[in-house]
Design a protein around this motif. Structure first.
Motif, PDB file in Angstrom:
ATOM      1  N   ASP A   4       0.801  -1.219   0.000  1.00  8.90           N
ATOM      2  CA  ASP A   4       0.000   0.000   0.000  1.00  8.90           C
ATOM      3  C   ASP A   4       0.838   1.276   0.000  1.00  8.90           C
ATOM      4  N   ASN A   5       2.044   1.218   0.572  1.00  9.90           N
ATOM      5  CA  ASN A   5       2.835   2.439   0.745  1.00  9.90           C
ATOM      6  C   ASN A   5       4.102   2.505  -0.092  1.00  9.90           C
ATOM      7  N   VAL A   6       4.632   1.356  -0.478  1.00 10.41           N
ATOM      8  CA  VAL A   6       5.889   1.340  -1.228  1.00 10.41           C
ATOM      9  C   VAL A   6       5.663   1.003  -2.704  1.00 10.41           C
ATOM     10  N   LEU A   7       4.922  -0.054  -2.971  1.00  8.62           N
ATOM     11  CA  LEU A   7       4.739  -0.527  -4.349  1.00  8.62           C
ATOM     12  C   LEU A   7       4.224   0.549  -5.308  1.00  8.62           C
ATOM     13  N   PRO A   8       3.245   1.382  -4.936  1.00  2.00           N
ATOM     14  CA  PRO A   8       2.750   2.384  -5.898  1.00  2.00           C
ATOM     15  C   PRO A   8       3.840   3.332  -6.414  1.00  2.00           C
ATOM     16  N   ASN A   9       4.931   3.507  -5.654  1.00  2.00           N
ATOM     17  CA  ASN A   9       6.039   4.364  -6.098  1.00  2.00           C
ATOM     18  C   ASN A   9       7.297   3.574  -6.418  1.00  2.00           C
ATOM     19  N   ASP A  10       7.190   2.250  -6.443  1.00  2.00           N
ATOM     20  CA  ASP A  10       8.355   1.391  -6.640  1.00  2.00           C
ATOM     21  C   ASP A  10       8.565   1.134  -8.126  1.00  2.00           C
ATOM     22  N   ALA A  68       0.742 -15.882  -4.908  1.00  2.00           N
ATOM     23  CA  ALA A  68       0.122 -17.140  -4.495  1.00  2.00           C
ATOM     24  C   ALA A  68       0.842 -17.750  -3.297  1.00  2.00           C
ATOM     25  N   GLU A  69       2.170 -17.754  -3.334  1.00  2.00           N
ATOM     26  CA  GLU A  69       2.947 -18.404  -2.270  1.00  2.00           C
ATOM     27  C   GLU A  69       2.734 -17.744  -0.921  1.00  2.00           C
ATOM     28  N   TYR A  70       2.610 -16.420  -0.911  1.00  2.00           N
ATOM     29  CA  TYR A  70       2.477 -15.711   0.352  1.00  2.00           C
ATOM     30  C   TYR A  70       1.039 -15.243   0.610  1.00  2.00           C
ATOM     31  N   ASN A  71       0.092 -15.762  -0.175  1.00  2.00           N
ATOM     32  CA  ASN A  71      -1.341 -15.482   0.029  1.00  2.00           C
ATOM     33  C   ASN A  71      -1.627 -13.985   0.128  1.00  2.00           C
ATOM     34  N   LEU A  72      -1.000 -13.233  -0.728  1.00  2.00           N
ATOM     35  CA  LEU A  72      -1.164 -11.783  -0.660  1.00  2.00           C
ATOM     36  C   LEU A  72      -2.585 -11.358  -1.026  1.00  2.00           C
ATOM     37  N   LEU A 101      -6.818  -1.720   0.982  1.00  2.00           N
ATOM     38  CA  LEU A 101      -5.703  -1.355   0.121  1.00  2.00           C
ATOM     39  C   LEU A 101      -6.148  -0.361  -0.938  1.00  2.00           C
ATOM     40  N   LYS A 102      -5.194   0.372  -1.478  1.00  2.00           N
ATOM     41  CA  LYS A 102      -5.507   1.281  -2.581  1.00  2.00           C
ATOM     42  C   LYS A 102      -6.072   0.486  -3.752  1.00  2.00           C
ATOM     43  N   LYS A 103      -6.902   1.148  -4.562  1.00  2.00           N
ATOM     44  CA  LYS A 103      -7.569   0.448  -5.659  1.00  2.00           C
ATOM     45  C   LYS A 103      -6.577  -0.201  -6.617  1.00  2.00           C
ATOM     46  N   VAL A 158      -3.625  -1.255  -6.057  1.00  2.00           N
ATOM     47  CA  VAL A 158      -2.996  -2.405  -5.402  1.00  2.00           C
ATOM     48  C   VAL A 158      -3.972  -3.587  -5.376  1.00  2.00           C
ATOM     49  N   LYS A 159      -5.231  -3.316  -5.066  1.00  2.00           N
ATOM     50  CA  LYS A 159      -6.245  -4.374  -5.098  1.00  2.00           C
ATOM     51  C   LYS A 159      -6.326  -5.003  -6.486  1.00  2.00           C
ATOM     52  N   ASP A 160      -6.292  -4.154  -7.507  1.00  2.00           N
ATOM     53  CA  ASP A 160      -6.384  -4.660  -8.883  1.00  2.00           C
ATOM     54  C   ASP A 160      -5.167  -5.509  -9.236  1.00  2.00           C
ATOM     55  N   ILE A 161      -3.985  -5.082  -8.775  1.00  2.00           N
ATOM     56  CA  ILE A 161      -2.778  -5.870  -9.033  1.00  2.00           C
ATOM     57  C   ILE A 161      -2.930  -7.270  -8.446  1.00  2.00           C
ATOM     58  N   LEU A 162      -3.411  -7.347  -7.214  1.00  2.00           N
ATOM     59  CA  LEU A 162      -3.581  -8.646  -6.564  1.00  2.00           C
ATOM     60  C   LEU A 162      -4.674  -9.458  -7.248  1.00  2.00           C
TER      61      LEU A 162
END
Length: 427
Positions: A361-367, A388-392, A399-401, A403-407
């Motif tokens: 939520d805080n790092v990936l959007p700017n990563d 899948a392995e870490y059941n994200l 979560l931000k929209k 990020v939700k869409d990515i998952l």
């Protein structure tokens, strides 16, 4: 925005023909000396495609590097968060390309193409016996893009406004009615980040004087205003600097940073100790190994070192460590460093659900590093395996929209939509 616009994004020259002939494409070059251009042509005519590609690529990267260094080594060091012990002369192709894009020397399309070319050339350079010879089609693509976006210009014409802008931060009190202050409020994230890093650097390196008083005053005024626009990782930089001042006795900077943190209620970003600095340094070394030549060989040692530093990554270093670990887990278009995987997996197994939520939520959007990798099929597939392995997809958190869409796309194995979304987030 004249004071803080560094350069207008370049879309490249428009007169380049759509041909598959290196000799004709190189004739549009205006940057290389005739003898250097002829070396590319000769290597191409003799079937030495890897040599031709490496030669024109090194000249292109060196040109971009020279362009960004025209802003000054201090500026480049600030933008790249270079440790004091490392020279900006050591910056990687990846860093040169991304900073060139940030500064507008190349556009987003060129950035993506150049990152791909960098991986291709590094793959062939680091493999003494590659499975196949260097494809002529890839050479043609490399020559076309290098000429179109970089070598087709005699020189880069840009506003050298950073020096004036930096001087204002050192010599003028920036109040709410100051032109720079009002220009900064609607500015894009990159420019806010530039101001932030410049002020932090000036505050640290300027000796006590009337000039430093101005800098610290501007630090308080501006950081409090742009705080919400900064990423969590940049807020940790302020917190770590505050902790360092406590340890080292820099009372003037301590007072200024305390004032900022009180205004923005930012003391949650102050680490309890400075152990995080060691983790950040180790993470940067791992990422540098990943982005450099012979990365499959160099990654395991750096990954092992990071994995053995402790069972819990300090919060201020968590974002940096996750970026480096995930970059190595996703690898590149040629695969992953198999010997590094056990160390990377050991690190990821210590990441709690709360920390995964924080990263997503805080790092990936700017990563940019991880997002770029999600635009490529092979790396997007590896990302799906990690989800899948870490059941994200089962994280019980808001979560931000995006990020939700990515998952969601990851759990649906929808690589096409995952790539489209990652591209949009990058832009």
């Amino acid at each position: 925005m004249n004071e803080i616009v560094l350069y207008q994004e370049s879309a490249g020259i428009t007169i380049l023909p759509n041909v598959a002939d290196v000799s004709e494409l190189i004739s549009y070059n205006k940057s290389l000396a005739p003898k250097d251009a002829q070396k590319v042509v000769k290597a191409y005519e003799n079937g030495l495609y890897d040599m031709a590609a490496e030669y024109i690529w090194s000249r292109t990267i060196n040109t971009l590097k020279k362009n960004i260094l025209n802003f000054g080594e201090d500026f480049v060091a600030e933008m790249l968060d270079r440790p004091d012990s490392m020279s900006v002369e050591d910056i990687t192709d990846y860093e040169i390309i991304t900073l060139s894009s940030d500064l507008g020397f190349i556009n987003k399309t060129a950035k993506i193409e150049f990152l791909q070319f960098s991986e291709i050339i590094q793959h062939y350079m680091s493999n003494d016996e590659p499975d196949e010879s260097f494809p002529v089609t890839k050479l043609i693509d490399i020559v076309r893009s290098c000429v179109k976006y970089v070598l087709g210009y005699e020189k880069v014409e840009y506003e050298m406004s950073f020096s004036d802008f930096r001087e204002k931060l050192k010599s003028e009190y920036i109040t709410e009615d100051h032109e720079l202050y009002n220009q900064l409020l609607p500015a894009p994230y990159f420019y806010k980040r530039t101001v932030f890093k410049t002020l932090m650097n000036l505050a640290k390196i300027t000796p006590d004087s009337a000039q430093r008083e101005i800098i610290l005053n501007n630090l308080v005024t501006i950081l409090a205003e742009i705080w919400q626009a900064l990423s969590s990782e940049e807020k940790w930089v302020v917190g770590r600097a505050y902790a360092q001042c406590l340890n080292e006795g820099d009372n003037r900077l301590l007072v200024a940073l305390k004032s900022v943190l009180l205004k923005v209620r930012g003391f949650d970003f102050v680490p309890e100790n400075l152990r995080s600095n060691s983790y950040i340094t180790a993470a940067k070394k791992l990422l540098t190994a990943h982005q450099g030549i012979n990365n499959f060989y160099n990654e395991p040692g750096k990954a092992k070192y990071l994995s053995q530093m402790g069972s819990s990554i300090p919060a201020p270093a968590f974002g940096s460590c996750m970026t480096s670990v995930l970059a190595c887990k996703l690898g590149n278009r040629y695969g992953i460093s198999w010997d590094a995987q056990k160390y990377l997996d050991a690190i990821l197994k210590t990441v709690s659900k709360d920390r995964w939520t924080y990263y997503l939520d805080n790092v990936l959007p700017n990563d940019d590093i991880v997002l770029y990798k999600l635009t490529e099929n092979a790396m997007a597939e590896r990302w799906i395996e990690i989800v899948a392995e870490y059941n994200l997809h089962r994280l019980d958190a808001e979560l931000k929209k995006d990020v939700k869409d990515i998952l969601q796309f990851s759990t649906q194995n929808n690589i096409r939509q995952l790539k489209v979304l990652a591209n949009r987030m990058l832009n």
